[in-house]
Design a protein around this motif. Structure first.
Motif, PDB file in Angstrom:
ATOM      1  N   VAL A 112     -26.495  21.887   9.503  1.00  0.00           N
ATOM      2  CA  VAL A 112     -25.323  21.006   9.420  1.00  0.00           C
ATOM      3  C   VAL A 112     -25.746  19.670   8.832  1.00  0.00           C
ATOM      4  N   ASN A 113     -24.758  18.912   8.316  1.00  0.00           N
ATOM      5  CA  ASN A 113     -25.069  17.575   7.810  1.00  0.00           C
ATOM      6  C   ASN A 113     -24.985  16.562   8.957  1.00  0.00           C
ATOM      7  N   LYS A 114     -25.068  15.288   8.637  1.00  0.00           N
ATOM      8  CA  LYS A 114     -25.098  14.260   9.688  1.00  0.00           C
ATOM      9  C   LYS A 114     -23.805  14.200  10.486  1.00  0.00           C
ATOM     10  N   LEU A 145     -20.641  15.543  23.425  1.00  0.00           N
ATOM     11  CA  LEU A 145     -19.589  14.515  23.322  1.00  0.00           C
ATOM     12  C   LEU A 145     -19.895  13.524  22.197  1.00  0.00           C
ATOM     13  N   LYS A 146     -21.159  13.115  22.106  1.00  0.00           N
ATOM     14  CA  LYS A 146     -21.567  12.183  21.044  1.00  0.00           C
ATOM     15  C   LYS A 146     -21.377  12.821  19.670  1.00  0.00           C
ATOM     16  N   ASN A 147     -21.787  14.086  19.538  1.00  0.00           N
ATOM     17  CA  ASN A 147     -21.646  14.788  18.265  1.00  0.00           C
ATOM     18  C   ASN A 147     -20.175  15.013  17.919  1.00  0.00           C
ATOM     19  N   SER A 148     -19.365  15.337  18.931  1.00  0.00           N
ATOM     20  CA  SER A 148     -17.935  15.573  18.708  1.00  0.00           C
ATOM     21  C   SER A 148     -17.231  14.299  18.262  1.00  0.00           C
ATOM     22  N   ASN A 149     -17.720  13.169  18.738  1.00  0.00           N
ATOM     23  CA  ASN A 149     -17.174  11.880  18.309  1.00  0.00           C
ATOM     24  C   ASN A 149     -17.386  11.684  16.803  1.00  0.00           C
ATOM     25  N   LYS A 150     -18.587  12.057  16.337  1.00  0.00           N
ATOM     26  CA  LYS A 150     -18.875  11.983  14.890  1.00  0.00           C
ATOM     27  C   LYS A 150     -17.965  12.927  14.109  1.00  0.00           C
ATOM     28  N   VAL A 151     -17.790  14.131  14.643  1.00  0.00           N
ATOM     29  CA  VAL A 151     -16.931  15.127  13.996  1.00  0.00           C
ATOM     30  C   VAL A 151     -15.510  14.600  13.887  1.00  0.00           C
ATOM     31  N   ILE A 193     -19.824  22.196  13.707  1.00  0.00           N
ATOM     32  CA  ILE A 193     -20.491  22.767  14.888  1.00  0.00           C
ATOM     33  C   ILE A 193     -21.249  21.642  15.605  1.00  0.00           C
ATOM     34  N   PRO A 194     -20.618  21.005  16.585  1.00  0.00           N
ATOM     35  CA  PRO A 194     -21.278  19.887  17.284  1.00  0.00           C
ATOM     36  C   PRO A 194     -22.127  20.312  18.476  1.00  0.00           C
ATOM     37  N   GLY A 195     -22.126  21.608  18.805  1.00  0.00           N
ATOM     38  CA  GLY A 195     -22.792  22.069  20.026  1.00  0.00           C
ATOM     39  C   GLY A 195     -24.111  22.763  19.796  1.00  0.00           C
ATOM     40  N   ILE A 196     -24.492  23.620  20.743  1.00  0.00           N
ATOM     41  CA  ILE A 196     -25.845  24.177  20.771  1.00  0.00           C
ATOM     42  C   ILE A 196     -26.150  25.135  19.630  1.00  0.00           C
ATOM     43  N   LEU A 197     -25.121  25.565  18.888  1.00  0.00           N
ATOM     44  CA  LEU A 197     -25.368  26.469  17.763  1.00  0.00           C
ATOM     45  C   LEU A 197     -25.833  25.721  16.510  1.00  0.00           C
ATOM     46  N   ALA A 198     -25.792  24.392  16.557  1.00  0.00           N
ATOM     47  CA  ALA A 198     -26.222  23.585  15.408  1.00  0.00           C
ATOM     48  C   ALA A 198     -27.697  23.232  15.527  1.00  0.00           C
ATOM     49  N   ARG A 199     -28.414  23.316  14.411  1.00  0.00           N
ATOM     50  CA  ARG A 199     -29.813  22.887  14.373  1.00  0.00           C
ATOM     51  C   ARG A 199     -29.865  21.385  14.670  1.00  0.00           C
ATOM     52  N   GLY A 239     -16.946  25.281  19.248  1.00  0.00           N
ATOM     53  CA  GLY A 239     -17.845  25.454  20.364  1.00  0.00           C
ATOM     54  C   GLY A 239     -17.596  26.774  21.067  1.00  0.00           C
ATOM     55  N   LEU A 240     -18.641  27.557  21.235  1.00  0.00           N
ATOM     56  CA  LEU A 240     -18.499  28.889  21.838  1.00  0.00           C
ATOM     57  C   LEU A 240     -19.220  29.019  23.167  1.00  0.00           C
ATOM     58  N   GLY A 241     -19.724  27.906  23.706  1.00  0.00           N
ATOM     59  CA  GLY A 241     -20.518  28.008  24.923  1.00  0.00           C
ATOM     60  C   GLY A 241     -21.890  28.582  24.609  1.00  0.00           C
ATOM     61  N   LEU A 242     -22.562  29.080  25.634  1.00  0.00           N
ATOM     62  CA  LEU A 242     -23.891  29.660  25.433  1.00  0.00           C
ATOM     63  C   LEU A 242     -23.791  31.016  24.751  1.00  0.00           C
ATOM     64  N   PRO A 243     -24.631  31.281  23.760  1.00  0.00           N
ATOM     65  CA  PRO A 243     -24.676  32.634  23.188  1.00  0.00           C
ATOM     66  C   PRO A 243     -25.138  33.626  24.253  1.00  0.00           C
ATOM     67  N   PRO A 244     -24.743  34.874  24.137  1.00  0.00           N
ATOM     68  CA  PRO A 244     -25.148  35.876  25.128  1.00  0.00           C
ATOM     69  C   PRO A 244     -26.630  36.235  24.978  1.00  0.00           C
ATOM     70  N   PRO A 245     -27.199  36.886  26.002  1.00  0.00           N
ATOM     71  CA  PRO A 245     -28.586  37.353  25.868  1.00  0.00           C
ATOM     72  C   PRO A 245     -28.664  38.618  25.019  1.00  0.00           C
ATOM     73  N   LYS A 246     -29.876  39.068  24.787  1.00  0.00           N
ATOM     74  CA  LYS A 246     -30.111  40.277  24.002  1.00  0.00           C
ATOM     75  C   LYS A 246     -29.479  41.498  24.683  1.00  0.00           C
ATOM     76  N   VAL A 247     -28.943  42.398  23.871  1.00  0.00           N
ATOM     77  CA  VAL A 247     -28.381  43.639  24.414  1.00  0.00           C
ATOM     78  C   VAL A 247     -29.535  44.597  24.703  1.00  0.00           C
ATOM     79  N   LEU A 248     -29.871  44.733  25.970  1.00  0.00           N
ATOM     80  CA  LEU A 248     -30.981  45.614  26.374  1.00  0.00           C
ATOM     81  C   LEU A 248     -30.476  46.952  26.893  1.00  0.00           C
TER      82      LEU A 248
END
Length: 317
Positions: free
Chosen positions: A264-266, A298-304, A278-284, A1-10
């Protein structure tokens, strides 16, 4: 888990290094850091301080209640500019106080929703019905979440429709169901009425440093600013490259992805790379039911965790 990805480099490389340009708002200290910078500028001189927020959603809104209090308390001479392509903001998470019953998501109707588009259109119909009958959208959305409507509808989808929902309609649904606590909206409206906050419908092209001043260049005009904050929103996985070296590495090593995230798989294990989860926002499709982000992770991490434990057990035995 990396938190939120950064915005575009403008920003140009020179502007990016400037101490008063904030590229990754949350990672760099958020509202607390911004207020310290504003107070520091005020101490230097009492001239008008110009602050530019690139964006109009969460990053801007979450800072406004605290910023409003500082402006009043310190009697700041300040002008805040913000912008987006459409000025579409987040809605207030406020209930009407009246009991709401779902109109378009009865048991029979849910059983007949087997296409991603139908689910999305039904939510829009529910919102329109709520507003027409003196309720708020948040009344309807709260009931949809309480009754696990999204989960029940997604269960009806075949693989094609699930893919369609993950790739197209989940994002569409997210855009119309983003709510935040009311104080942020109240603070925004007060600042707009006071002519302190100026919201513009425009696209930011770049941020450059000119004569030791940050210049925000839009498709309509240029702004000379004291502080610039990029809250234009996190980049999608497909757009991320050098901004996050770990993501670049995963791509180079064969991880499959699209604009919605890594495949990612199930068990939230990367399909092409074993033992990387990748249980967080970076996963489809990490949160198809639109639960709160912490609930979903938390639910996804439980599966992991269960999957890792199972693999370890199988190795030992």
């Amino acid at each position: 888990g990396l938190g939120l990805p950064p915005p575009k480099v403008l920003a140009s490389s020179e502007a990016l290094k400037n101490k008063n340009y904030i590229w990754d708002f949350y990672a760099e200290g958020s509202t607390s850091k911004l207020i310290k910078k504003i107070i520091k500028l005020k101490k230097k001189n009492n001239k008008l301080i110009k602050v530019y927020f690139i964006g109009f959603k969460a990053g801007l809104l979450e800072s406004l209640p605290e910023l409003l209090q500082v402006i009043i308390k310190k009697k700041l001479n300040i002008k805040i500019f913000c912008s987006s392509k459409n000025l579409q903001s987040i809605q207030s998470a406020k209930l009407s106080g009246k009991k709401y019953s779902l109109k378009f998501f009865s048991k029979n109707k849910i059983n007949n929703i087997n296409k991603a588009e139908n689910l999305f259109l039904s939510v829009i119909k529910e919102f329109n019905y709520a507003k027409k009958n003196g309720f708020k959208k948040y009344d309807a959305w709260t009931e949809i979440l309480k009754k696990n409507v999204l989960f029940l509808c997604i269960k009806n989808f075949n693989n094609y429709e699930k893919s369609k929902y993950d790739n197209i309609y989940h994002n569409k649904l997210r855009n119309i169901t983003r709510f935040t606590y009311p104080e942020t909206i109240i603070a925004r409206d007060i600042l707009i009425r006071s002519n302190i906050l100026i919201a513009q419908k425009e696209e930011i092209i770049s941020v450059i440093l000119k004569n030791k001043k940050l210049n925000v260049i839009s498709n309509k005009k240029n702004y000379k600013c004291d502080i610039v904050i990029n809250v234009s929103g996190p980049l999608s996985v497909s757009a991320l490259s050098k901004e996050v070296p770990l993501i670049s590495s995963l791509k180079i090593n064969g991880a499959k992805y699209n604009s919605s995230g890594f495949m990612v798989n199930k068990n939230f294990e990367l399909k092409e790379l074993k033992n990387i989860y990748i249980p967080g926002i970076l996963a489809r499709a990490f949160n198809p039911q639109r639960k709160t982000i912490i609930q979903a992770i938390l639910k996804n991490s439980n599966k992991v965790g269960k999957n890792i434990a199972k693999n370890i057990y199988n190795c030992i035995n």
